[in-house]
Design an enzyme around this catalytic site. Structure first.
Site, short mmCIF file in Angstrom:
data_model
loop_
_atom_site.label_atom_id
_atom_site.label_comp_id
_atom_site.label_asym_id
_atom_site.label_seq_id
_atom_site.Cartn_x
_atom_site.Cartn_y
_atom_site.Cartn_z
CB CYS A 68 -0.97 -0.05 1.18
SG CYS A 68 -2.28 1.19 1.09
CG ASP A 115 -6.41 -1.46 -5.80
OD1 ASP A 115 -7.16 -0.48 -5.65
OD2 ASP A 115 -5.25 -1.52 -5.33
CG HIS A 146 -5.70 -1.55 -1.94
ND1 HIS A 146 -4.73 -0.99 -2.75
CD2 HIS A 146 -5.41 -1.16 -0.68
CE1 HIS A 146 -3.90 -0.28 -2.01
NE2 HIS A 146 -4.29 -0.36 -0.75
#
Length: 184
Positions: A68, A115, A146
């Protein structure tokens, strides 16, 4: 209880915080304010580059992996030092093309097919890296979203996570000299 889609939206965050009793509301607002305050990823990457240099000065090979925001920082770190041996970006945003010109190591990205906010940009990233003569591999897991590595979230996708980790280790093994791995 707030869904991840609302984390970056102050109005949605406030709807959920307002449901909590005081003084819990104040504590949550303070925490969220710090978590979602504007951040300077360039400054973070420069700090990480100083660590890379520190370890490289000790003749230790350094690679980077992040998830991330950490994935974004891992990719950005590759733009800040020529001493990084390899970088892995898991579902993080890529640096700007002007920054990509400074990358000196191979980069591997892992992305979730659902995502779209991030993954839809990946073919353009690959094209930009190719035009710059940089090594960029990526893998998209069509059914994953994600944070598919995070086993504490509903987005966890064990098959994608296992494959991504195996690919990461193989990538690092290829990027590092065998003598460096033997000493680890």
């Amino acid at each position: 209880t707030m869904p991840p889609a609302g984390w970056a939206n102050p109005e949605i965050r406030e709807q959920y915080v307002a449901k909590e009793p005081e003084p819990r509301q104040s504590g949550i607002r303070e925490t969220l304010g710090k978590l979602f305050a504007p951040r300077d990823n360039q400054a973070y990457a420069r700090q990480l580059a100083a660590w890379v240099d520190h370890f490289a000065d000790q003749n230790l090979p350094v690679v980077s992996v992040g998830y991330c925001m950490g994935g974004q920082l891992s990719f950005l770190l590759a733009t800040k030092t020529g001493r990084l041996k390899a970088a892995v970006c898991n579902y993080g945003m890529a640096p700007e093309p002007d920054d990509m010109a400074h990358i000196a190591c191979p980069v591997y990205g892992f992305y979730g097919g659902t995502d779209h906010r991030i993954t839809d940009l990946v073919p353009g990233v690959a094209e930009a890296m190719a035009k710059l003569g940089k090594t960029f591999h990526y893998k998209i897991y069509p059914e994953a979203g994600h944070a598919f590595f995070n086993d504490s979230r509903v987005s966890y996708h064990p098959d994608a996570a296992r494959d991504g980790w195996a690919e990461t280790l193989a990538f690092f093994a290829h990027a590092l000299p065998q003598t460096a791995l033997a000493g680890s």
